[in-house]
Design a protein around this motif. Structure first.
Motif, mmCIF file in Angstrom:
data_model
loop_
_atom_site.group_PDB
_atom_site.id
_atom_site.type_symbol
_atom_site.label_atom_id
_atom_site.label_comp_id
_atom_site.label_asym_id
_atom_site.label_seq_id
_atom_site.Cartn_x
_atom_site.Cartn_y
_atom_site.Cartn_z
ATOM 1 N N ARG A 337 0.835 -1.212 0.000
ATOM 2 C CA ARG A 337 0.000 0.000 0.000
ATOM 3 C C ARG A 337 0.868 1.261 0.000
ATOM 4 O O ARG A 337 0.653 2.196 0.790
ATOM 5 C CB ARG A 337 -0.965 -0.005 1.190
ATOM 6 C CG ARG A 337 -1.992 -1.130 1.121
ATOM 7 C CD ARG A 337 -2.952 -1.081 2.301
ATOM 8 N NE ARG A 337 -4.045 -2.028 2.153
ATOM 9 C CZ ARG A 337 -3.981 -3.307 2.472
ATOM 10 N NH1 ARG A 337 -2.861 -3.797 2.981
ATOM 11 N NH2 ARG A 337 -5.020 -4.110 2.308
ATOM 12 N N LEU A 338 1.827 1.294 -0.891
ATOM 13 C CA LEU A 338 2.717 2.446 -1.028
ATOM 14 C C LEU A 338 2.033 3.536 -1.845
ATOM 15 O O LEU A 338 1.038 3.288 -2.529
ATOM 16 C CB LEU A 338 4.018 2.022 -1.711
ATOM 17 C CG LEU A 338 4.787 0.866 -1.060
ATOM 18 C CD1 LEU A 338 6.053 0.574 -1.834
ATOM 19 C CD2 LEU A 338 5.105 1.182 0.392
ATOM 20 N N PRO A 339 2.556 4.764 -1.798
ATOM 21 C CA PRO A 339 1.951 5.852 -2.578
ATOM 22 C C PRO A 339 1.977 5.537 -4.073
ATOM 23 O O PRO A 339 2.847 4.811 -4.558
ATOM 24 C CB PRO A 339 2.847 7.053 -2.254
ATOM 25 C CG PRO A 339 3.534 6.699 -0.986
ATOM 26 C CD PRO A 339 3.691 5.212 -0.986
ATOM 27 N N GLU A 340 1.024 6.095 -4.800
ATOM 28 C CA GLU A 340 1.021 5.926 -6.250
ATOM 29 C C GLU A 340 2.317 6.481 -6.829
ATOM 30 O O GLU A 340 2.805 7.525 -6.411
ATOM 31 C CB GLU A 340 -0.193 6.633 -6.864
ATOM 32 C CG GLU A 340 -1.504 5.951 -6.576
ATOM 33 C CD GLU A 340 -2.640 6.521 -7.412
ATOM 34 O OE1 GLU A 340 -2.352 7.203 -8.415
ATOM 35 O OE2 GLU A 340 -3.806 6.283 -7.052
ATOM 36 N N GLY A 341 2.863 5.778 -7.799
ATOM 37 C CA GLY A 341 4.139 6.181 -8.386
ATOM 38 C C GLY A 341 5.341 5.597 -7.677
ATOM 39 O O GLY A 341 6.474 5.740 -8.140
ATOM 40 N N ALA A 342 5.115 4.922 -6.539
ATOM 41 C CA ALA A 342 6.237 4.368 -5.778
ATOM 42 C C ALA A 342 6.970 3.286 -6.555
ATOM 43 O O ALA A 342 8.182 3.100 -6.371
ATOM 44 C CB ALA A 342 5.766 3.824 -4.438
ATOM 45 N N ALA A 343 6.263 2.548 -7.421
ATOM 46 C CA ALA A 343 6.930 1.509 -8.213
ATOM 47 C C ALA A 343 8.001 2.138 -9.092
ATOM 48 O O ALA A 343 9.142 1.656 -9.150
ATOM 49 C CB ALA A 343 5.910 0.753 -9.069
ATOM 50 N N PHE A 344 7.656 3.226 -9.774
ATOM 51 C CA PHE A 344 8.640 3.932 -10.597
ATOM 52 C C PHE A 344 9.732 4.546 -9.726
ATOM 53 O O PHE A 344 10.923 4.486 -10.070
ATOM 54 C CB PHE A 344 7.950 5.033 -11.406
ATOM 55 C CG PHE A 344 8.908 5.882 -12.200
ATOM 56 C CD1 PHE A 344 9.407 5.436 -13.407
ATOM 57 C CD2 PHE A 344 9.316 7.118 -11.726
ATOM 58 C CE1 PHE A 344 10.304 6.208 -14.134
ATOM 59 C CE2 PHE A 344 10.207 7.897 -12.441
ATOM 60 C CZ PHE A 344 10.703 7.442 -13.654
ATOM 61 N N GLY A 345 9.355 5.121 -8.596
ATOM 62 C CA GLY A 345 10.345 5.745 -7.724
ATOM 63 C C GLY A 345 11.381 4.767 -7.206
ATOM 64 O O GLY A 345 12.582 5.065 -7.176
ATOM 65 N N LEU A 346 10.943 3.585 -6.800
ATOM 66 C CA LEU A 346 11.884 2.574 -6.318
ATOM 67 C C LEU A 346 12.776 2.078 -7.444
ATOM 68 O O LEU A 346 13.974 1.820 -7.232
ATOM 69 C CB LEU A 346 11.121 1.411 -5.689
ATOM 70 C CG LEU A 346 10.412 1.722 -4.369
ATOM 71 C CD1 LEU A 346 9.521 0.569 -3.943
ATOM 72 C CD2 LEU A 346 11.437 2.046 -3.269
ATOM 73 N N PHE A 347 12.215 1.924 -8.640
ATOM 74 C CA PHE A 347 13.018 1.539 -9.803
ATOM 75 C C PHE A 347 14.123 2.574 -10.022
ATOM 76 O O PHE A 347 15.301 2.237 -10.180
ATOM 77 C CB PHE A 347 12.104 1.455 -11.025
ATOM 78 C CG PHE A 347 12.673 0.675 -12.188
ATOM 79 C CD1 PHE A 347 14.014 0.340 -12.281
ATOM 80 C CD2 PHE A 347 11.836 0.274 -13.224
ATOM 81 C CE1 PHE A 347 14.519 -0.380 -13.358
ATOM 82 C CE2 PHE A 347 12.326 -0.440 -14.314
ATOM 83 C CZ PHE A 347 13.675 -0.758 -14.369
ATOM 84 N N ALA A 348 13.756 3.859 -10.022
ATOM 85 C CA ALA A 348 14.733 4.927 -10.259
ATOM 86 C C ALA A 348 15.782 4.980 -9.161
ATOM 87 O O ALA A 348 16.979 5.155 -9.430
ATOM 88 C CB ALA A 348 14.011 6.273 -10.367
ATOM 89 N N LEU A 349 15.361 4.829 -7.911
ATOM 90 C CA LEU A 349 16.293 4.888 -6.800
ATOM 91 C C LEU A 349 17.298 3.743 -6.870
ATOM 92 O O LEU A 349 18.512 3.949 -6.710
ATOM 93 C CB LEU A 349 15.527 4.848 -5.477
ATOM 94 C CG LEU A 349 16.355 4.891 -4.199
ATOM 95 C CD1 LEU A 349 17.245 6.123 -4.163
ATOM 96 C CD2 LEU A 349 15.443 4.844 -2.977
ATOM 97 N N GLY A 350 16.804 2.521 -7.112
ATOM 98 C CA GLY A 350 17.727 1.404 -7.249
ATOM 99 C C GLY A 350 18.655 1.576 -8.430
ATOM 100 O O GLY A 350 19.873 1.393 -8.318
ATOM 101 N N ARG A 351 18.108 1.976 -9.570
ATOM 102 C CA ARG A 351 18.912 2.081 -10.787
ATOM 103 C C ARG A 351 19.916 3.232 -10.727
ATOM 104 O O ARG A 351 20.902 3.239 -11.482
ATOM 105 C CB ARG A 351 17.997 2.213 -12.001
ATOM 106 C CG ARG A 351 18.666 2.097 -13.361
ATOM 107 C CD ARG A 351 19.487 0.810 -13.526
ATOM 108 N NE ARG A 351 18.732 -0.391 -13.273
ATOM 109 C CZ ARG A 351 17.980 -1.023 -14.184
ATOM 110 N NH1 ARG A 351 17.914 -0.552 -15.416
ATOM 111 N NH2 ARG A 351 17.328 -2.130 -13.876
ATOM 112 N N THR A 352 19.714 4.190 -9.823
ATOM 113 C CA THR A 352 20.701 5.265 -9.645
ATOM 114 C C THR A 352 22.072 4.683 -9.336
ATOM 115 O O THR A 352 23.100 5.201 -9.785
ATOM 116 C CB THR A 352 20.260 6.223 -8.524
ATOM 117 O OG1 THR A 352 19.024 6.841 -8.905
ATOM 118 C CG2 THR A 352 21.292 7.316 -8.281
ATOM 119 N N MET A 353 22.111 3.590 -8.584
ATOM 120 C CA MET A 353 23.397 2.938 -8.305
ATOM 121 C C MET A 353 24.061 2.499 -9.600
ATOM 122 O O MET A 353 25.275 2.678 -9.788
ATOM 123 C CB MET A 353 23.176 1.727 -7.386
ATOM 124 C CG MET A 353 22.753 2.079 -5.982
ATOM 125 S SD MET A 353 22.638 0.617 -4.907
ATOM 126 C CE MET A 353 20.979 0.041 -5.294
#
Length: 382
Positions: A337-353
């Motif tokens: 039950r994460l905020p909308e858009g969190a799927a994209f946000g987590l993808f971007a945060l992980g891929r920043t590495m």
């Protein structure tokens, strides 16, 4: 009825060694059917003939150019990530094992080849709105070039600058300054997750950290090859990730999921396929037997999402395709039950590495990425 060739027959038909044949399978250029492992599998005669034709065409300069840009021949060397036989490795280490045991900061240090602080600062900045639309602006406003500029030679300062970029992406995803502690726990506090939720966030970020020469990582390398800062490379990578054929596929899947009949999604899916549309979040050319990243995450998510299980079964029955990491990200958002858009946000945060790792590696290569185009326009007079 389809006919099949043995590995030896397929390799002979293609004019390659059996080892090269197996590499075609791991790269998604050819699919192995039946048996345990590619060495005992059969290969559809039609698919082998098609690949053989593509290889013959590939010897022509124009066809080489086209094939290289479409899941084709590797165009540069990298020591960061290997995808082989359906498995994912970071610097030679199994990514699924790292997802099980390592922290996000440890994986960042592995990919970057430099120490990373256990606590990353996370400044908050930028406008409100769906993350797919505001994350790029938030990150750009929260960061500066100097700490990761090409002229920044001090190893300690460069390491701090790389960590600050990851921290800034964290702040941009959360839209707030979450405080101190390991990155995944900062997210858990901000989104009020329990220990299991925090663990799933940690695993997800690690599994999203890099994926070889995808569109966003190649963009980051192109930017870095010009001598731009690592910040600029991350901005370039993030811009590419927003596209619907890349990280933006999570938003497409969210929209599709919302439109489905919870009891029987098959009719709508069939209509979508009949109209020529794809089903986002399923299938991946590099994983003919299923995306290993999704296979790690989904068993821990599906018990809380019966609709997800039904969607997976319906798509597989229609297309034979398995869920990709994009599906796993959306399933994670819904299960926690994460905020909308969190799927994209987590993808971007992980891929920043991964973007930072590719930009650093490209600096070491020291070569400007400047391919040539095959001109296909009007012939000039004279």
């Amino acid at each position: 009825m389809s006919s099949y060739l043995t590995a030896e027959e397929a390799a002979r038909r293609l004019g390659v060694s059996r080892q090269t044949l197996y590499s075609y399978v791991s790269r998604g250029l050819l699919r192995a059917h039946g048996g345990e492992g590619s060495r005992r599998s059969g290969y559809a005669t039609e698919a082998v003939e098609r690949l053989a034709l593509e290889r013959r065409r590939g010897r022509r300069p124009r066809e080489v150019a086209k094939a290289t840009l479409d899941w084709g021949t590797p165009v540069l060397e990298s020591a960061i990530t290997l995808i082989r036989d359906g498995q994912l490795f970071y610097r030679g280490q199994d990514a699924t094992g790292l997802a099980r045991d390592a922290t996000v900061e440890e994986v960042a240090a592995l990919l970057w080849g430099m120490p990373v602080a256990n606590t990353l600062s996370a400044p908050a900045a930028g406008p409100a709105g769906p993350l797919e639309g505001v994350l790029l602006t938030r990150f750009t406003l929260a960061t500066q070039d100097d700490a990761t500029a090409l002229w920044q030679k001090d190893p300690r300062r460069l390491a701090e600058g790389c960590g600050a970029l990851l921290g800034a992406m964290l702040g941009a995803v959360l839209g707030q300054s979450p405080g101190a502690g390991p990155l995944h726990r900062q997210i858990a506090r901000a989104w009020k997750l329990d220990a299991e939720g925090a663990e799933l966030i940690r695993m997800t970020l690690i599994l999203c950290a890099d994926h070889e020469l995808n569109a966003s990582s190649f963009t980051a390398r192109c930017v870095a090859s010009t001598g731009a800062s690592l910040r600029a490379a991350v901005i370039g990578g993030l811009a590419a990730l927003t596209g619907g054929r890349h990280g933006g596929a999570t938003a497409r899947l969210e929209a599709l999921w919302n439109s489905l009949d919870a009891v029987d999604p098959t009719p709508l899916l069939r209509r979508r396929l009949t109209s020529g549309e794809t089903i986002p979040g399923f299938g991946h050319p590099l994983y003919p037997r299923g995306d290993i990243r999704a296979q790690v995450l989904l068993p821990r998510l599906l018990p809380a999402l019966p609709q997800a299980r039904g969607l997976i079964e319906a798509v597989h029955a229609l297309t034979g395709e398995d869920p990709s990491v994009d599906f796993a990200l959306v399933a994670l958002r819904r299960a926690l039950r994460l905020p909308e858009g969190a799927a994209f946000g987590l993808f971007a945060l992980g891929r920043t590495m991964g973007w930072i790792a590719h930009a650093l590696e490209q600096r070491i290569h020291g070569q400007l990425i400047r391919p040539r185009a095959v001109y296909a326009g009007p012939v000039p007079p004279g």
